[in-house]
Design a protein around this motif. Structure first.
Motif, PDB file in Angstrom:
ATOM      1  N   ARG A 362      -2.209  -0.146   2.560  1.00  0.00           N
ATOM      2  CA  ARG A 362      -2.532  -0.435   1.160  1.00  0.00           C
ATOM      3  C   ARG A 362      -1.376  -0.015   0.252  1.00  0.00           C
ATOM      4  O   ARG A 362      -1.050  -0.699  -0.723  1.00  0.00           O
ATOM      5  CB  ARG A 362      -3.814   0.303   0.752  1.00  0.00           C
ATOM      6  CG  ARG A 362      -5.097  -0.277   1.324  1.00  0.00           C
ATOM      7  CD  ARG A 362      -6.299   0.287   0.563  1.00  0.00           C
ATOM      8  NE  ARG A 362      -7.553  -0.124   1.153  1.00  0.00           N
ATOM      9  CZ  ARG A 362      -8.313   0.631   1.954  1.00  0.00           C
ATOM     10  NH1 ARG A 362      -7.915   1.854   2.253  1.00  0.00           N
ATOM     11  NH2 ARG A 362      -9.438   0.171   2.445  1.00  0.00           N
ATOM     12  N   ASP A 363      -0.773   1.122   0.551  1.00  0.00           N
ATOM     13  CA  ASP A 363       0.343   1.610  -0.258  1.00  0.00           C
ATOM     14  C   ASP A 363       1.507   0.622  -0.218  1.00  0.00           C
ATOM     15  O   ASP A 363       2.142   0.348  -1.237  1.00  0.00           O
ATOM     16  CB  ASP A 363       0.802   2.987   0.250  1.00  0.00           C
ATOM     17  CG  ASP A 363       1.965   3.537  -0.565  1.00  0.00           C
ATOM     18  OD1 ASP A 363       1.801   3.710  -1.785  1.00  0.00           O
ATOM     19  OD2 ASP A 363       3.033   3.772   0.018  1.00  0.00           O
ATOM     20  N   ARG A 366       0.524  -2.254  -2.435  1.00  0.00           N
ATOM     21  CA  ARG A 366       0.615  -1.893  -3.858  1.00  0.00           C
ATOM     22  C   ARG A 366       2.070  -1.875  -4.314  1.00  0.00           C
ATOM     23  O   ARG A 366       2.395  -2.315  -5.424  1.00  0.00           O
ATOM     24  CB  ARG A 366      -0.031  -0.530  -4.098  1.00  0.00           C
ATOM     25  CG  ARG A 366      -1.546  -0.520  -4.004  1.00  0.00           C
ATOM     26  CD  ARG A 366      -2.126   0.780  -4.548  1.00  0.00           C
ATOM     27  NE  ARG A 366      -3.541   0.894  -4.242  1.00  0.00           N
ATOM     28  CZ  ARG A 366      -4.049   1.571  -3.223  1.00  0.00           C
ATOM     29  NH1 ARG A 366      -3.238   2.223  -2.404  1.00  0.00           N
ATOM     30  NH2 ARG A 366      -5.352   1.612  -3.018  1.00  0.00           N
ATOM     31  N   VAL A 377      -4.373  -6.151  -2.091  1.00  0.00           N
ATOM     32  CA  VAL A 377      -4.363  -4.801  -1.520  1.00  0.00           C
ATOM     33  C   VAL A 377      -5.620  -4.631  -0.678  1.00  0.00           C
ATOM     34  O   VAL A 377      -6.690  -4.308  -1.179  1.00  0.00           O
ATOM     35  CB  VAL A 377      -4.289  -3.732  -2.634  1.00  0.00           C
ATOM     36  CG1 VAL A 377      -4.270  -2.340  -2.022  1.00  0.00           C
ATOM     37  CG2 VAL A 377      -3.062  -3.961  -3.502  1.00  0.00           C
ATOM     38  N   THR A 423      -6.200  -2.464  -7.486  1.00  0.00           N
ATOM     39  CA  THR A 423      -6.797  -3.689  -6.962  1.00  0.00           C
ATOM     40  C   THR A 423      -7.873  -3.317  -5.974  1.00  0.00           C
ATOM     41  O   THR A 423      -7.633  -2.540  -5.057  1.00  0.00           O
ATOM     42  CB  THR A 423      -5.723  -4.540  -6.253  1.00  0.00           C
ATOM     43  OG1 THR A 423      -4.664  -4.768  -7.177  1.00  0.00           O
ATOM     44  CG2 THR A 423      -6.302  -5.855  -5.777  1.00  0.00           C
TER      45      THR A 423
END
Length: 474
Positions: A362-363, A366, A377, A423
């Motif tokens: 996810r990072d 992003r 995301v 998100t």
């Protein structure tokens, strides 16, 4: 007049085919399966025969053998070494048992009887590194295909006879680095084992090689991407070919006949168009192989092959972007990045080695979004995310594969990202929506005099990231 045009076209085609085969191509192709001291492998001789036929069809002189002893393999290798000297393309293909001892890879002749590490190193097996260096060292292009990652049949014996000191014996083959002008491809990843396939048929890796590496107009590195995808799908993700490349420029084992006519005789292009209806698929595959390249010669090769092609405008735009060079912002982003980041390919294997969990994925998503490369995301690297990763890699000048390696991941983390809106992930619960009170909807937002600096920085960062991402969107 029509007959004269046709005759000219045929003459140009003959000349161009003759010129294409003027380069010296030599291949060593051996499949060992009838082992005397361990379990036999039914398919390597079949694999070798099919590969030899495939390579002869595209102009290779093939030194071929099946079920060779140590002395027979040495004789074939000496012949190959002599003929490969100064060749334009030297290709080495081996199917059969291979072992890795102490981080060094060895091929096994059918009469190998290995009981200890000493047997391996004193000549019962054939050292791959030394063999490639001696036989292919001065060839302009060196291609190595090793379908030799089956289980090590001598591992138990070697370990049991090395009780006095530790010995590193792997199940599959060890990682190898390619020198300049070299591509090395393994049937599967380092230390892993590959499938031999159904008896009487080709192995998954060799079948994929035969299906892809001599397709007309397809560059070898693009062909290897198709090989990996085919093997991964056929084995239900149980086997993923691995490789390392240090090629300089594009390499084609089968230049499309239409390409040759276009290069040799532009005056005949009206009689034999470069991109006729029957070759649309070839042109599309060719374009896919170069569309994200940072090498002008590869894009110019497409334009030479298809001077009036469907993707001419895109190719010219890509060339213009490369010629103008990266923006000042991109050069600043690249400052301090490890130089290997710009050359080391990223694959599914290198990404797996990073060990990203869902939160870290996810990072990554992003950060890409914050840099102007918008993606959802979700914590899952879907095809959409892979496409966005390719755009980010192309923008930074990294090999554009859609996968990450440790160096690229580190470079991404080092970039300053503008604040991105949170998100919701696909697997997270959606908050219940409710109507806001009318008074709250009409109330003006409070003004904060002290926060203008942070908001301005985020705005500027977002604009810069968006401009950079937009430059590379299709």
């Amino acid at each position: 007049m029509r007959y004269l045009t046709l005759l000219a076209s045929l003459m140009c085609l003959a000349l161009s085919v003759s010129a294409a085969k003027a380069d010296r191509r030599v291949a060593f192709v051996v499949g060992n399966g009838s082992y005397k001291n361990v379990a036999q492998l039914p398919n390597p001789p079949i694999d070798a025969k099919a590969m030899a036929s495939t390579l002869r069809n595209v102009g290779f002189e093939v030194i071929e053998g099946s079920n060779l002893s140590r002395d027979q393999m040495t004789e074939k290798l000496l012949d190959f070494g002599r003929k490969a000297q100064g060749s334009d393309i030297a290709l080495f293909y081996y199917a059969g048992h291979g072992i890795a001892v102490g981080g060094t890879n060895y091929l096994l002749p059918v009469d190998a009887d290995i009981k200890s590490e000493m047997d391996v190193k004193l000549g019962a097996a054939i050292n791959i590194d030394l063999t490639l260096e001696q036989t292919m060292g001065d060839a302009k292009v060196k291609l190595v295909f090793l379908d030799a990652c089956r289980d090590n049949p001598f591992a138990a014996k070697i370990k049991s006879n090395s009780a006095t000191r530790s010995v590193n014996v792997q199940s599959g083959l060890a990682e190898m680095k390619s020198g300049e002008g070299t591509l090395i491809a393994f049937a599967t990843g380092p230390g892993q084992t590959a499938l031999d396939g159904q008896e009487g048929n080709n192995s998954p890796f060799t079948r994929a090689l035969i299906d892809n590496i001599t397709k007309p107009g397809v560059e070898i590195q693009q062909a290897m991407t198709s090989v990996r995808a085919q093997v991964n799908e056929e084995t239900h993700k149980g086997q993923l070919p691995w490789g390392h490349t240090n090629l300089i420029g594009a390499v084609y084992l089968n230049q499309a006949p239409t390409t040759q006519v276009a290069n040799a005789a532009p005056m005949a292009s009206s009689a034999v168009p470069a991109a006729s209806g029957s070759n649309d698929g070839v042109e599309l595959e060719y374009w896919r192989s170069v569309k994200e390249s940072n090498k002008p010669e590869e894009l110019n090769a497409y334009l030479s092959a298809y001077p009036n092609g469907q993707f001419k405008a895109l190719a010219l735009a890509r060339l213009a972007a490369i010629k103008s060079g990266p923006s000042t912002t991109t050069r600043n982003l690249n400052a301090g990045v490890d130089p290997a980041t710009f050359t080391d390919d990223a694959t599914q294997l290198t990404e797996d080695q990073i060990g990203l969990d869902k939160g870290q994925r996810r990072d990554v998503q992003r950060r890409l979004t914050g840099l102007g490369f918008d993606t959802k995301v979700t914590g899952i690297f879907s095809e959409e995310t892979r496409s966005v990763l390719k755009r980010w890699q192309a923008a930074r000048g990294y090999p554009s594969t859609g996968y990450l390696n440790k160096l690229q991941h580190k470079a991404l983390l080092s970039e300053i990202v503008a604040a991105a809106p949170a998100t919701a992930s696909e697997d997270s619960p959606k908050p219940a929506r409710r109507a806001a009170p009318a008074q709250a909807q009409s109330a003006p937002a409070p003004r904060h005099n002290g926060g203008g600096g942070d908001a301005g920085a985020a705005f500027v960062g977002g604009v810069v990231g968006g401009m950079m991402g937009g430059m590379f969107r299709r």
